[in-house]
Design an enzyme around this catalytic site. Structure first.
Site, PDB file in Angstrom:
ATOM      1  N   GLY A 184       0.863  -1.186   0.000  1.00  0.00           N
ATOM      2  CA  GLY A 184       0.000   0.000   0.000  1.00  0.00           C
ATOM      3  C   GLY A 184       0.894   1.229   0.000  1.00  0.00           C
ATOM      4  O   GLY A 184       0.712   2.163   0.779  1.00  0.00           O
ATOM      5  N   HIS A 185       1.887   1.200  -0.884  1.00  0.00           N
ATOM      6  CA  HIS A 185       2.799   2.332  -1.030  1.00  0.00           C
ATOM      7  C   HIS A 185       3.658   2.130  -2.289  1.00  0.00           C
ATOM      8  O   HIS A 185       3.629   1.061  -2.904  1.00  0.00           O
ATOM      9  CB  HIS A 185       3.684   2.490   0.215  1.00  0.00           C
ATOM     10  CG  HIS A 185       4.339   1.237   0.655  1.00  0.00           C
ATOM     11  ND1 HIS A 185       4.032   0.583   1.806  1.00  0.00           N
ATOM     12  CD2 HIS A 185       5.285   0.491   0.052  1.00  0.00           C
ATOM     13  CE1 HIS A 185       4.751  -0.498   1.921  1.00  0.00           C
ATOM     14  NE2 HIS A 185       5.513  -0.590   0.870  1.00  0.00           N
ATOM     15  N   ALA A 186       4.399   3.186  -2.631  1.00  0.00           N
ATOM     16  CA  ALA A 186       5.365   3.128  -3.733  1.00  0.00           C
ATOM     17  C   ALA A 186       6.673   3.724  -3.216  1.00  0.00           C
ATOM     18  O   ALA A 186       6.689   4.388  -2.175  1.00  0.00           O
ATOM     19  CB  ALA A 186       4.859   3.921  -4.930  1.00  0.00           C
ATOM     20  N   ARG A 202       2.483  -0.902  -4.815  1.00  0.00           N
ATOM     21  CA  ARG A 202       2.317  -2.343  -4.639  1.00  0.00           C
ATOM     22  C   ARG A 202       1.450  -2.641  -3.432  1.00  0.00           C
ATOM     23  O   ARG A 202       1.501  -1.949  -2.407  1.00  0.00           O
ATOM     24  CB  ARG A 202       3.668  -3.055  -4.543  1.00  0.00           C
ATOM     25  CG  ARG A 202       4.412  -3.094  -3.203  1.00  0.00           C
ATOM     26  CD  ARG A 202       5.020  -1.762  -2.807  1.00  0.00           C
ATOM     27  NE  ARG A 202       5.714  -1.093  -3.888  1.00  0.00           N
ATOM     28  CZ  ARG A 202       7.018  -1.226  -4.117  1.00  0.00           C
ATOM     29  NH1 ARG A 202       7.753  -1.952  -3.325  1.00  0.00           N
ATOM     30  NH2 ARG A 202       7.587  -0.553  -5.078  1.00  0.00           N
ATOM     31  N   PHE A 226       6.054   6.799  -0.922  1.00  0.00           N
ATOM     32  CA  PHE A 226       4.743   7.438  -1.088  1.00  0.00           C
ATOM     33  C   PHE A 226       3.772   6.521  -0.359  1.00  0.00           C
ATOM     34  O   PHE A 226       3.554   5.382  -0.782  1.00  0.00           O
ATOM     35  CB  PHE A 226       4.312   7.493  -2.561  1.00  0.00           C
ATOM     36  CG  PHE A 226       4.982   8.563  -3.351  1.00  0.00           C
ATOM     37  CD1 PHE A 226       4.614   9.893  -3.198  1.00  0.00           C
ATOM     38  CD2 PHE A 226       5.978   8.258  -4.267  1.00  0.00           C
ATOM     39  CE1 PHE A 226       5.228  10.897  -3.938  1.00  0.00           C
ATOM     40  CE2 PHE A 226       6.597   9.239  -5.008  1.00  0.00           C
ATOM     41  CZ  PHE A 226       6.229  10.564  -4.843  1.00  0.00           C
TER      42      PHE A 226
END
Ligand code: T46
Length: 136
Positions: free
Chosen positions: A51-53, A98, A123
């Site tokens: 739940g981030h990049a 992802r 992010f």
């Protein structure tokens, strides 16, 4: 090209009567020097991770045991890859959102990362990620 579809690599594996030995050499099998290794384990049924990049970080994800799904999103396309074979690794470039889900009981996600841990590289807000992809 959908994110992830071109990035599933076969990990060199030696098999004999004692089982398998798989190995990865930085610069040869993956396009970065491994600066950090971490692994996700003991993930409860139904739990989701990611739940981030990442702005810069590149990683290789391996299902060392069991299986799980990785949803990849580059801001334009989404793709889901199931990892279930320790002889395969999923290379995730920077600037790819992802999400990891559907972990089987006892699954282990082994990760080789190109950088030390740095919270400033994340992010964690999807809208901020989308804005950044549009500025690229
Ligand atoms: C990714 C997926 C697959 C550290 O202190 N050092 C580390 O090396 C890492 C990875 C995390 N942390 C801390 C940061 C948080 O306080 O551990 C806590 C949990 O991290 P996070 O919520 O980011 O965990 P996941 O499983 O959602 O994501 C991790 C990685 O952060 C990420 O890069 O791609 O695994």
């Amino acid at each position: 090209m959908l994110p992830g579809t071109q990035d599933l690599i076969q990990i060199r594996t030696i098999n004999d009567v004692r089982g398998n030995l798989s190995f990865i050499e930085s610069g040869q099998d993956i396009p970065f020097k491994t600066e950090r290794i971490y692994y996700l384990h003991g993930v409860p049924q139904g739990a989701e991770r990611g739940g981030h990049a990442h702005k810069q970080l590149k990683q290789l994800l391996i299902a060392a045991s069991g299986s799980f799904d990785v949803v990849l999103d580059d801001g334009k396309n989404k793709n889901t890859i199931t990892l279930s074979d320790p002889r395969q690794g999923l290379l995730i470039e920077s600037m790819v959102w992802r999400e990891l889900k559907n972990f089987t009981e006892g699954a282990v996600c082994l990760v080789l990362a190109s950088e030390h841990y740095d919270e400033a590289d994340y992010f964690r807000n999807y809208d901020d990620f989308l804005i950044a992809t549009q500025q690229q």
